[in-house]
Design an enzyme around this catalytic site. Sequence first.
Site, PDB file in Angstrom:
ATOM      1  N   ASP A  39      43.482  48.469  26.265  1.00 37.74           N
ATOM      2  CA  ASP A  39      42.059  48.450  25.907  1.00 37.74           C
ATOM      3  C   ASP A  39      41.944  48.841  24.435  1.00 37.74           C
ATOM      4  OD1 ASP A  39      41.932  48.192  28.669  1.00 37.74           O
ATOM      5  OD2 ASP A  39      40.303  49.637  28.924  1.00 37.74           O
ATOM      6  N   LYS A  76      34.816  44.815  27.054  1.00 39.32           N
ATOM      7  CA  LYS A  76      34.473  46.104  27.662  1.00 39.32           C
ATOM      8  C   LYS A  76      33.321  46.722  26.886  1.00 39.32           C
ATOM      9  CE  LYS A  76      36.723  50.651  28.326  1.00 39.32           C
ATOM     10  NZ  LYS A  76      38.019  51.375  28.241  1.00 39.32           N
ATOM     11  N   LYS A 119      34.222  44.514  31.662  1.00 36.07           N
ATOM     12  CA  LYS A 119      34.470  45.870  32.151  1.00 36.07           C
ATOM     13  C   LYS A 119      33.348  46.772  31.645  1.00 36.07           C
ATOM     14  CE  LYS A 119      37.750  49.760  31.811  1.00 36.07           C
ATOM     15  NZ  LYS A 119      39.107  50.184  31.390  1.00 36.07           N
TER      16      LYS A 119
END
Length: 224
Positions: A90, A155, A184
């Site tokens: 990430d 995300k 996400k």
Amino acid sequence: MTVVNEYIDHTLLKAEATKEQVEKLCREATEYHFAAVCVNPVYVTLCTEQLKETEVNVCTVIGFPLGANRVDVKKFEAERAIADGAQEIDYVLNISAVKNQDFDLVEDEMNEMAALKRKYPNIVLKCIFEICYLTSDEIIKLSTMAKDTELDFIKTSTGFGSGGATEEAVQIMDKYSGDKIKVKASGGVRTLKQFETYKKLGVSRIGTSNGVAIMNNTSGSQNY
């Protein structure tokens, strides 16, 4: 029956996190069969060892939490984490570049990071927008940009900014990122009700430190 555990990245990213707390995180992730644990890079090796005989992935964060490193540094950091056993990455995009409207730089960074997928095809790669600092138009621009990359996810948040996931941002991200890119939601997801709301809006993962509370239908106390 609503599937919950398979959506959750069980998260511990506090600066003061201890080895014992990370080991507990791994035990909980194993018990509840979460999708992944998400930890700082220094704990990737420990989590890899703890989870080696489970189906729980090891996720780590790159350029975290400000996104202010050069892309070559982010790539080095990611490759080191992969060498240590990370299966999911990430990374925080260059937020300052977005605010400077330098979208060429942001797009180049997305493509440079996504190129890691060619070298490590089994890696799951997520790009963190940090929506609390962005306008709706900027979120639309980034989501549209991500659609044409090899990213797996976009995300919402790091959990360390001034705010976390919002329903409005998730709807925008899901709408403009196309069919291949997943979303996400992270930051401030504490309850099963919130989880179900975001699932209905199209998210494929939830990043949260409140995974156990969500599984037990209680309210967690962590902001991330």
